[in-house]
Write a protein that holds these residues in place. Structure first.
Motif, PDB file in Angstrom:
ATOM      1  N   GLY A  49      -3.207   3.613  -4.605  1.00  0.00           N
ATOM      2  CA  GLY A  49      -3.510   4.463  -3.463  1.00  0.00           C
ATOM      3  C   GLY A  49      -3.068   5.900  -3.626  1.00  0.00           C
ATOM      4  N   VAL A  50      -2.494   6.188  -4.747  1.00  0.00           N
ATOM      5  CA  VAL A  50      -1.933   7.540  -4.967  1.00  0.00           C
ATOM      6  C   VAL A  50      -2.846   8.296  -5.931  1.00  0.00           C
ATOM      7  CG1 VAL A  50       0.020   8.882  -5.758  1.00  0.00           C
ATOM      8  CG2 VAL A  50       0.399   6.701  -4.587  1.00  0.00           C
ATOM      9  N   GLU A  51      -3.203   9.508  -5.545  1.00  0.00           N
ATOM     10  CA  GLU A  51      -4.046  10.355  -6.388  1.00  0.00           C
ATOM     11  C   GLU A  51      -3.152  11.253  -7.254  1.00  0.00           C
ATOM     12  OE1 GLU A  51      -7.345  13.981  -5.998  1.00  0.00           O
ATOM     13  OE2 GLU A  51      -6.502  13.040  -4.198  1.00  0.00           O
ATOM     14  N   ARG A  71      -0.906  12.268  -2.500  1.00  0.00           N
ATOM     15  CA  ARG A  71      -1.371  13.072  -3.629  1.00  0.00           C
ATOM     16  C   ARG A  71      -0.153  13.621  -4.372  1.00  0.00           C
ATOM     17  NH1 ARG A  71      -4.352  14.296   0.677  1.00  0.00           N
ATOM     18  NH2 ARG A  71      -3.021  16.074   1.160  1.00  0.00           N
ATOM     19  N   PRO A 118       0.822  -1.214   0.000  1.00  0.00           N
ATOM     20  CA  PRO A 118       0.000   0.000   0.000  1.00  0.00           C
ATOM     21  C   PRO A 118       0.852   1.258   0.000  1.00  0.00           C
ATOM     22  CG  PRO A 118      -0.054  -1.062   2.158  1.00  0.00           C
ATOM     23  CD  PRO A 118       0.665  -2.006   1.234  1.00  0.00           C
ATOM     24  N   CYS A 119       0.398   2.234  -0.745  1.00  0.00           N
ATOM     25  CA  CYS A 119       1.096   3.524  -0.840  1.00  0.00           C
ATOM     26  C   CYS A 119       0.046   4.591  -1.078  1.00  0.00           C
ATOM     27  CB  CYS A 119       2.119   3.498  -1.978  1.00  0.00           C
ATOM     28  SG  CYS A 119       2.996   5.048  -2.219  1.00  0.00           S
ATOM     29  N   LYS A 120       0.027   5.616  -0.241  1.00  0.00           N
ATOM     30  CA  LYS A 120      -0.999   6.646  -0.336  1.00  0.00           C
ATOM     31  C   LYS A 120      -0.373   8.024  -0.475  1.00  0.00           C
ATOM     32  CE  LYS A 120      -4.388   4.095   2.461  1.00  0.00           C
ATOM     33  NZ  LYS A 120      -5.274   4.145   3.637  1.00  0.00           N
ATOM     34  N   GLU A 174       4.594   9.744   4.583  1.00  0.00           N
ATOM     35  CA  GLU A 174       3.534   9.145   5.413  1.00  0.00           C
ATOM     36  C   GLU A 174       4.063   8.844   6.808  1.00  0.00           C
ATOM     37  OE1 GLU A 174       0.588   5.216   5.312  1.00  0.00           O
ATOM     38  OE2 GLU A 174       1.813   5.760   3.587  1.00  0.00           O
TER      39      GLU A 174
END
Length: 705
Positions: free
Chosen positions: A604-606, A581, A577-579, A702
């Motif tokens: 998970g990245v915008e 913007r 998982p990677c989040k 993060e």
């Protein structure tokens, strides 16, 4: 060795003084005899005895001329003549005789003592004569003497006639001797001048002598030939009026010359100015000046040596113009290459990017033919990118704009790195690569350039080798250098082709095969090695193989530096998982489309995009991204100015910004990194590397949060 005129004249004056003493002593004997006879027949006068004493003094001066100094003899002679003159006058002797003594003393003073002393003597004599005349007129001098008998006695007239004749003859003798010397000396000077003139005529430079007024006193044949005049047409003429272009000559150069002659300006040893020839043409001459000293230490004139530099100056001007033209052409070529590089990298970014994603089986698995086709697309794109990079490297080297960062570079890990990069290509052809290099060997060079050289040599050793062949890379220290050797077991290089091996775009017949290449790699290697103060060469045997070697300066081992961490990415990372913007500022729709496909691997990245820097800056306040990907060449505000605006705002200054640009020149990369970009990726970028760096930054961000 000839004596100077000053020494000749000093010797002449000494000889004339001795001759004058002798002849006056001889002529004085009858005169004193007549004077004594007058004293006996006319009447006893004590002053008459002075003549005997003066005669004795003259003979003492002449007989002791070797022991008495020049000035003492001169003063003694003057004293005798003045006493004889004024003694006779005070005795009311014949005025003409006394006048002869006065004239003779003045002549002796001028000739033997100099101008100043002579004038003082003449003035003193005149004053004494006036005082005696005044004394006689006022009867201050009275003697018991029968003046009628004294004045008309035959001895008086005999005495006067003898003195006038004898001493006039002495004066004539001295004048004749001086005239003879002057004539002889004039002949010697004329001969000496002719000898000097003949010598100067053989000199291959212009020789000109000027007096203090600027008039030509001497010019050699070379000068006459240059100006187009005969010597007789130039001697005595004003150099600045006749031989310099106007108004430069009389309005500028001549006033400066007169100031130098008068001591008001400093002397000039070297200068360049044009001369005006008889045919109206101007020639540029470089002059070396020597200044001639006159009396009282003042400058009496100049002696100048000149060289016609018209053609040389013209050649220098042509060379400067050619150099400027070449520099302009080089700048134009660099600008053209930079522009072409940018334009080629933009479509390559799409080709390589989409091909890499397909190779990574995104969005899904592919059939073997599809994989083979994608492999061809990637190979073609990488080959085209390699060609672009090599041409840019060659252009930078040829233009002298190669940037080097010299340091102590350990060779063993660098060779291991290059060999690891080439292992897949070598294994595909069954080629074994071995290396032999100790950890202690270091070279003083630019690490990235040594890596580039090794990569070129080892790539050629693999590419031009037989299937199942061998490649050996080794290094050894030889005195103050490190020799790196790359040996292959390929077909070798023919003797007739070896002279072209290091020339650009020469593939020595390989262009007829299916082996890809540009023929630039070895030319770049040679230029890079020479830029690093090294040497490169090779030896080859047909059917046996080739051995390429290079020598670089040896360096002491530096402290071991930690290796750079390179962020990578594989399909296995997709499940991690990677989040966050990310804002991508890019004006090219194709590049935006490529980036959107890449970010599908980071669910998970915008990803948000902006087509110009102004829109991107406005989006920052609401979006607050964790990372910004910034193109450099944007319409309106460019990426560098946008980065400054981001760093200037305290609310956005901490956001990491990565440059993603087709401007790949070293100067562009250096400018971007100095401006504050976290890193600088050039198009076409490597997709796994980009994904790895994005994941690293977002994961770190993060964790910090």
């Amino acid at each position: 060795m000839t004596t100077t005129p000053a020494k000749d004249f000093a010797g002449l004056r000494s000889r004339l003084l001795d001759d004058t003493l002798f002849w006056i002593s001889i002529t004085a004997v009858p005169g004193v005899g007549i004077s004594l006879a007058r004293a006996l027949y006319i009447g006893w006068r004590p002053v008459m005895l002075l003549h005997v004493a003066l005669l004795a003094a003259l003979w003492l001066l002449w007989l002791n001329r070797r022991r008495i100094s020049y000035h003492a003899r001169t003063l003694g002679l003057l004293g005798v003549m003045l006493l004889a003159a004024f003694g006779g006058l005070s005795q009311l002797g014949p005025v003409a005789t006394a006048g002869t003594y006065v004239v003779l003393s003045a002549f002796v003073g001028i000739l033997f003592l100099g101008e100043k002393v002579a004038w003082r003597l003449i003035i003193g004599n005149a004053l004494c004569v006036v005082l005696i005349g005044v004394a006689a007129s006022n009867h201050w001098l009275e003697f018991e003497l029968n003046y009628q008998l004294y004045a008309y006695h035959p001895l008086t007239w005999l005495h006067m006639a003898w003195n006038l004749t004898a001493y006039a003859s002495v004066l004539a003798l001295m004048g004749w001797r001086m005239m003879q010397w002057l004539l002889e000396h004039e002949t010697e000077l004329r001969l000496e001048r002719d000898h000097k003139q003949r010598y100067l005529d053989t000199v291959q430079t212009v020789m000109v002598s000027l007096d203090w007024r600027g008039h030509i006193t001497m010019i050699n044949r070379k000068g006459c030939d240059l100006l187009g005049y005969q010597e007789s047409e130039l001697l005595g003429c004003n150099w600045f009026e006749r031989c310099l272009p106007q108004p430069l000559g009389m309005e500028t150069a001549y006033p400066m010359f007169r100031r130098i002659m008068s001591g008001e300006a400093e002397t000039v040893e070297y200068f360049e100015n044009p001369v005006l020839c008889r045919d109206g043409k101007e020639r540029l001459v470089a002059w070396h000046n020597a200044y001639l000293n006159g009396r009282n230490g003042k400058i009496a004139g100049t002696l100048s040596s000149g060289e016609d530099i018209t053609e040389r100056k013209q050649a220098e001007n042509d060379l400067v113009a050619a150099s400027e033209a070449a520099e302009a052409a080089s700048r134009a070529k660099s600008a053209f290459l930079a522009s072409m590089s940018h334009e080629l990298r933009t479509p390559l970014n799409a080709i390589v990017g989409f091909a890499q994603m397909l190779e990574m089986e995104i969005p899904g698995p592919m059939t073997p033919p599809q994989k083979e086709a994608i492999g061809h697309v990637l190979n073609g794109g990488r080959h085209l990118l390699e060609l672009i990079n090599e041409i840019l490297d060659l252009a930078r080297i040829e233009s002298g704009r190669l940037d080097l960062s010299i340091e102590a570079v350990p060779l063993a890990p660098l060779i291991d790195e290059v060999v690891a990069l080439l292992q897949p290509a070598a294994a595909a052809r069954g080629i074994v690569i071995r290396q032999s290099c100790t950890d202690e060997l270091h070279t003083r060079a630019d690490r990235s350039r040594v890596r580039q050289i090794l990569l070129n040599l080892l790539t050629n050793a693999v590419k031009y080798n037989y299937e199942g062949g061998n490649v050996m890379c080794s290094c050894v220290a030889i005195e103050n250098t490190v020799r790196i050797t790359v040996v292959d077991t390929g077909p070798g290089i023919a003797e007739e082709l070896r002279s072209d091996l290091f020339q650009p775009f020469q593939r020595l017949g390989a262009e007829k095969t299916n082996i890809e290449g540009t023929g630039i790699g070895l030319a770049i290697c040679k230029n890079l090695v020479e830029a690093l103060d090294g040497r490169i060469g090779f030896d080859s045997h047909l059917g046996v193989g080739s051995c390429f070697w290079l020598e670089l300066p040896l360096a002491l081992p530096a402290h071991k530096m930690p290796a750079k961490l390179t962020a990578g990415f594989s399909t296995a990372d997709a499940g991690i998982p990677c989040k966050g913007r990310v804002l991508y500022v890019e004006d090219n729709p194709v590049n935006i489309n490529v980036m959107k496909h890449i970010f599908r691997m980071l669910p998970g990245v915008e990803l948000r995009t902006a087509e110009n820097a102004e829109d991107g800056l406005m989006m920052l306040h609401d979006l607050r991204p964790n990372l910004i990907l910034m193109d450099i060449n944007l319409p309106g505000m460019n990426g560098l100015d946008a980065l400054k605006a981001i760093k200037a705002n305290p609310r956005t200054a901490a956001i990491p910004v990565i440059a993603v640009s087709a401007a790949a020149m070293p100067g562009d990369v250096k400018t971007g990194l100095n401006a504050g970009f976290l890193t600088y990726l050039t198009k076409p970028f490597d997709v796994p590397t980009l994904l790895g760096q994005i994941r690293t930054i977002l994961t770190t961000d993060e964790n910090d949060a």
